[in-house]
Scaffold this active site. Sequence first.
Site, mmCIF file in Angstrom:
data_model
loop_
_atom_site.group_PDB
_atom_site.id
_atom_site.type_symbol
_atom_site.label_atom_id
_atom_site.label_comp_id
_atom_site.label_asym_id
_atom_site.label_seq_id
_atom_site.Cartn_x
_atom_site.Cartn_y
_atom_site.Cartn_z
ATOM 1 C CG ASN A 7 -1.676 1.232 1.479
ATOM 2 O OD1 ASN A 7 -1.778 2.066 0.582
ATOM 3 N ND2 ASN A 7 -2.246 1.384 2.666
ATOM 4 C CD1 TRP A 8 3.449 1.062 -2.927
ATOM 5 C CD2 TRP A 8 3.374 2.242 -4.832
ATOM 6 N NE1 TRP A 8 4.120 0.352 -3.887
ATOM 7 C CE2 TRP A 8 4.083 1.046 -5.072
ATOM 8 C CE3 TRP A 8 3.202 3.141 -5.887
ATOM 9 C CZ2 TRP A 8 4.625 0.739 -6.328
ATOM 10 C CZ3 TRP A 8 3.731 2.829 -7.134
ATOM 11 C CH2 TRP A 8 4.445 1.646 -7.344
ATOM 12 C CE LYS A 9 -0.004 3.360 4.747
ATOM 13 N NZ LYS A 9 0.155 3.478 6.181
ATOM 14 C CG HIS A 93 -5.630 2.105 5.441
ATOM 15 N ND1 HIS A 93 -5.147 3.081 6.278
ATOM 16 C CD2 HIS A 93 -4.638 1.201 5.285
ATOM 17 C CE1 HIS A 93 -3.893 2.776 6.605
ATOM 18 N NE2 HIS A 93 -3.564 1.646 6.009
ATOM 19 C CD GLU A 95 -2.592 5.692 6.801
ATOM 20 O OE1 GLU A 95 -2.615 5.694 5.566
ATOM 21 O OE2 GLU A 95 -1.663 5.179 7.468
ATOM 22 C CD GLU A 164 -3.240 -2.345 7.613
ATOM 23 O OE1 GLU A 164 -2.162 -2.593 7.067
ATOM 24 O OE2 GLU A 164 -3.879 -1.312 7.385
ATOM 25 N N GLY A 170 2.878 2.440 10.694
ATOM 26 C CA GLY A 170 3.846 3.520 10.469
ATOM 27 C C GLY A 170 4.619 3.934 11.709
ATOM 28 C CB SER A 209 5.618 -1.521 12.010
ATOM 29 O OG SER A 209 5.232 -0.189 12.288
HETATM 30 P P1 PGA Z 1 3.084 0.470 7.537
HETATM 31 O O1 PGA Z 1 1.589 0.670 6.977
HETATM 32 O O2 PGA Z 1 3.606 -0.821 6.947
HETATM 33 O O3 PGA Z 1 3.836 1.666 7.053
HETATM 34 O O4 PGA Z 1 2.998 0.398 9.025
HETATM 35 C C1 PGA Z 1 0.723 -0.407 6.831
HETATM 36 C C2 PGA Z 1 -0.606 0.059 6.307
HETATM 37 O O5 PGA Z 1 -1.060 1.125 6.702
HETATM 38 O O6 PGA Z 1 -1.252 -0.616 5.480
#
Ligand code: PGA
Length: 246
Positions: A7-9, A93, A95, A164, A170, A209
């Site tokens: 997931n590149w966001k 997600h 976010e 998650e 992150g 992470s």
């Molecule tokens: P991360 O993000 O690997 O940077 O912790 C995972 C995600 O949000 O899908």
Amino acid sequence: MKLIAGNWKMNLTPSKTKEYISRFLPLVEDISDREILLCPPFTSLCVAHELLKESKVKLGAQNCHYEQKGAYTGEISLDMLKDLDVSYAIIGHSERRWIFGESDELINKKLTACLQGNIRPVLCVGERLEEREAGLTFKVVETQVRLALSGIEHYTDSIDIAYEPVWAIGTGNPATPEDAQLVHAFIKDLLHQINPQHAGKTRVLYGGSVNPKNAGDFMKMKDVDGLLVGGASLDPESFAQIVKSF
Ligand code: PGA
């Protein structure tokens, strides 16, 4: 088949995407026993589609709208995604939930649209730190899964779920593989409760992470069927290492 998703966001422009894919494909070209998924931003889907055409790497979106078309400024429909051979969409997600205020009801609408539109959704669920500290992890995850699947209980086999924990995303502070295993097993039991006909086709991915060093430890767990990787998927070499970590 196990699923390893990146997931590149909100990262990587179309030109950077081109460079990424040209470095990534040679590193994974001989892999056929696991599914690899890249979820770039919308603006990179077109170029990614062209470059991935001849490969086994699949393309996913990070979000979608639930209506087919119309006056929804700034939104992207499933038809637009399917025209680019996008086969997955990340839905709910954390976010999107916590920064953009997506409700369980909206997530349910998006999931329903994906199922009707033949795009396999990856539903994200997970507790926040205060919820974990209050011992509410299982309750929060159960509520999120039940509300997301409300009215579409018969389709449990057509979705994947990413566990998650929000506090692990992150932060460089992943869940332990053992803790993830407990939640994954719980989610799988829950799917059988929600849909007595559930055949067990849902993969439960871990996200938060994940990096090349810890990926293999998660993949050793019985109910970890894949990984959803954010930060460590932005570098093609590091993501390829994760893909090959088990
Ligand atoms: P991360 O993000 O690997 O940077 O912790 C995972 C995600 O949000 O899908």
